[in-house]
Design a protein around this motif. Structure first.
Motif, PDB file in Angstrom:
ATOM      1  N   ASN A   1       0.835  -1.200   0.000  1.00 39.38           N
ATOM      2  CA  ASN A   1       0.000   0.000   0.000  1.00 39.38           C
ATOM      3  C   ASN A   1       0.874   1.257   0.000  1.00 39.38           C
ATOM      4  O   ASN A   1       0.575   2.226  -0.693  1.00 39.38           O
ATOM      5  CB  ASN A   1      -0.941  -0.012   1.205  1.00 39.38           C
ATOM      6  N   ASN A   2       1.955   1.235   0.771  1.00 41.06           N
ATOM      7  CA  ASN A   2       2.875   2.374   0.796  1.00 41.06           C
ATOM      8  C   ASN A   2       3.515   2.594  -0.575  1.00 41.06           C
ATOM      9  O   ASN A   2       3.704   3.729  -1.001  1.00 41.06           O
ATOM     10  CB  ASN A   2       3.965   2.166   1.852  1.00 41.06           C
ATOM     11  N   ILE A   3       3.848   1.512  -1.267  1.00 43.04           N
ATOM     12  CA  ILE A   3       4.429   1.632  -2.609  1.00 43.04           C
ATOM     13  C   ILE A   3       3.409   2.245  -3.560  1.00 43.04           C
ATOM     14  O   ILE A   3       3.714   3.165  -4.316  1.00 43.04           O
ATOM     15  CB  ILE A   3       4.903   0.262  -3.136  1.00 43.04           C
ATOM     16  N   GLU A   4       2.182   1.742  -3.506  1.00 43.48           N
ATOM     17  CA  GLU A   4       1.150   2.218  -4.430  1.00 43.48           C
ATOM     18  C   GLU A   4       0.731   3.656  -4.162  1.00 43.48           C
ATOM     19  O   GLU A   4       0.359   4.377  -5.077  1.00 43.48           O
ATOM     20  CB  GLU A   4      -0.066   1.296  -4.358  1.00 43.48           C
ATOM     21  N   ASN A   5       0.808   4.089  -2.902  1.00 44.48           N
ATOM     22  CA  ASN A   5       0.364   5.432  -2.552  1.00 44.48           C
ATOM     23  C   ASN A   5       1.515   6.422  -2.396  1.00 44.48           C
ATOM     24  O   ASN A   5       1.335   7.489  -1.821  1.00 44.48           O
ATOM     25  CB  ASN A   5      -0.452   5.401  -1.256  1.00 44.48           C
ATOM     26  N   CYS A   6       2.690   6.071  -2.911  1.00 43.27           N
ATOM     27  CA  CYS A   6       3.825   6.973  -2.766  1.00 43.27           C
ATOM     28  C   CYS A   6       3.588   8.253  -3.561  1.00 43.27           C
ATOM     29  O   CYS A   6       2.755   8.307  -4.451  1.00 43.27           O
ATOM     30  CB  CYS A   6       5.117   6.291  -3.198  1.00 43.27           C
ATOM     31  N   ASN A   7       4.353   9.247  -3.230  1.00 39.84           N
ATOM     32  CA  ASN A   7       4.225  10.538  -3.891  1.00 39.84           C
ATOM     33  C   ASN A   7       4.680  10.413  -5.340  1.00 39.84           C
ATOM     34  O   ASN A   7       5.837  10.167  -5.614  1.00 39.84           O
ATOM     35  CB  ASN A   7       5.083  11.564  -3.147  1.00 39.84           C
ATOM     36  N   THR A   8       3.761  10.574  -6.246  1.00 34.20           N
ATOM     37  CA  THR A   8       4.096  10.470  -7.670  1.00 34.20           C
ATOM     38  C   THR A   8       4.017  11.824  -8.365  1.00 34.20           C
ATOM     39  O   THR A   8       3.950  11.890  -9.586  1.00 34.20           O
ATOM     40  CB  THR A   8       3.160   9.470  -8.376  1.00 34.20           C
ATOM     41  N   ASN A   9       4.005  12.894  -7.572  1.00 39.07           N
ATOM     42  CA  ASN A   9       4.000  14.223  -8.180  1.00 39.07           C
ATOM     43  C   ASN A   9       5.282  14.408  -8.974  1.00 39.07           C
ATOM     44  O   ASN A   9       6.351  13.984  -8.546  1.00 39.07           O
ATOM     45  CB  ASN A   9       3.911  15.307  -7.110  1.00 39.07           C
ATOM     46  N   PRO A  10       5.198  15.058 -10.134  1.00 38.10           N
ATOM     47  CA  PRO A  10       6.413  15.286 -10.920  1.00 38.10           C
ATOM     48  C   PRO A  10       7.390  16.192 -10.165  1.00 38.10           C
ATOM     49  O   PRO A  10       6.993  17.000  -9.334  1.00 38.10           O
ATOM     50  CB  PRO A  10       5.909  15.955 -12.193  1.00 38.10           C
ATOM     51  N   MET A  11       8.664  16.036 -10.478  1.00 43.88           N
ATOM     52  CA  MET A  11       9.708  16.838  -9.840  1.00 43.88           C
ATOM     53  C   MET A  11       9.920  18.098 -10.663  1.00 43.88           C
ATOM     54  O   MET A  11      10.796  18.161 -11.521  1.00 43.88           O
ATOM     55  CB  MET A  11      10.997  16.010  -9.751  1.00 43.88           C
ATOM     56  N   VAL A  12       9.092  19.091 -10.408  1.00 45.51           N
ATOM     57  CA  VAL A  12       9.159  20.353 -11.133  1.00 45.51           C
ATOM     58  C   VAL A  12       9.392  21.454 -10.118  1.00 45.51           C
ATOM     59  O   VAL A  12       8.712  21.517  -9.088  1.00 45.51           O
ATOM     60  CB  VAL A  12       7.848  20.615 -11.921  1.00 45.51           C
ATOM     61  N   ILE A  13      10.377  22.288 -10.388  1.00 48.55           N
ATOM     62  CA  ILE A  13      10.678  23.401  -9.494  1.00 48.55           C
ATOM     63  C   ILE A  13      10.119  24.668 -10.110  1.00 48.55           C
ATOM     64  O   ILE A  13      10.485  25.044 -11.228  1.00 48.55           O
ATOM     65  CB  ILE A  13      12.199  23.543  -9.285  1.00 48.55           C
ATOM     66  N   ASN A  14       9.204  25.317  -9.378  1.00 47.93           N
ATOM     67  CA  ASN A  14       8.635  26.576  -9.862  1.00 47.93           C
ATOM     68  C   ASN A  14       9.677  27.668  -9.667  1.00 47.93           C
ATOM     69  O   ASN A  14      10.175  27.878  -8.561  1.00 47.93           O
ATOM     70  CB  ASN A  14       7.356  26.918  -9.097  1.00 47.93           C
ATOM     71  N   LYS A  15       9.991  28.368 -10.725  1.00 46.30           N
ATOM     72  CA  LYS A  15      11.035  29.386 -10.680  1.00 46.30           C
ATOM     73  C   LYS A  15      10.460  30.783 -10.481  1.00 46.30           C
ATOM     74  O   LYS A  15      11.199  31.719 -10.236  1.00 46.30           O
ATOM     75  CB  LYS A  15      11.863  29.327 -11.952  1.00 46.30           C
ATOM     76  N   GLU A  16       9.167  30.919 -10.592  1.00 49.67           N
ATOM     77  CA  GLU A  16       8.535  32.218 -10.417  1.00 49.67           C
ATOM     78  C   GLU A  16       7.468  32.118  -9.355  1.00 49.67           C
ATOM     79  O   GLU A  16       6.795  31.097  -9.215  1.00 49.67           O
ATOM     80  CB  GLU A  16       7.892  32.672 -11.731  1.00 49.67           C
TER      81      GLU A  16
END
Length: 172
Positions: A149-164
């Motif tokens: 369950n921890n594997i399936e619910n891991c944070n899958t948000n893209p690694m994007v850094i907002n510069k503004e």
């Protein structure tokens, strides 16, 4: 679509048809580690069924297995060790009752199997312990379900850094 490193999200350079280079991570990436637009590396392991024959793998072979595979293998290894101990104990008891020297040989052979099984358990426990930071005392269905369950619910948000900074829109 921008090719990015699956570990840090940085744009990467293509070296050849199958390899890329990430300057931030300072490493060569295989195609499986190359993602697009900051996606993360795949964490899910679809196949993790292990068999008793997998206990014959060498330590370096075990070290490349996923943690979930090792957890399943650890349950098998502990079970096999328990069986070997039971067999050794049975021959010891039989030898005490009958005083037949054949049982002593069988007990000795079973003892060697128990030693091998115990060493394999130690190897797998140490690999798992190094990854998790502890060695699980008991691995049951609940433990494995929670881990999956921890594997399936891991944070899958893209690694994007907002510069503004986002500007607040004034209400009219």
């Amino acid at each position: 679509m921008t090719k990015t490193c699956g570990y840090c999200g940085s744009e990467i350079e293509k070296i050849n048809d199958k390899q890329y280079y990430c300057e931030f991570c300072t490493m060569t990436l295989s195609e499986s580690s190359v993602k697009e637009n900051g996606e993360r590396v795949d964490l899910k392991v679809m196949q993790y069924e292990m068999s008793v024959s997998d206990l014959n793998k060498t330590t370096p072979e075990l070290m490349v297995l996923s943690t979930i595979e090792l957890l399943h293998l650890l349950t098998l290894a502990r079970s096999e060790r328990s069986k070997a101990y039971g067999l050794m104990n049975t021959f010891w008891k039989a030898q005490e009752v009958s005083e037949d020297e054949e049982y002593k040989k069988f007990e000795s052979e079973a003892g060697k199997e128990y030693q091998l099984a115990t060493k394999k358990v130690f190897v797998i426990e140490n690999i798992v312990g190094k990854r998790l930071g502890y060695i699980p005392q008991r691995i049951n269905k609940y433990f494995l379900a929670k881990y999956m369950n921890n594997i399936e619910n891991c944070n899958t948000n893209p690694m994007v850094i907002n510069k503004e900074r986002r500007r607040k829109v004034a209400a009219k």
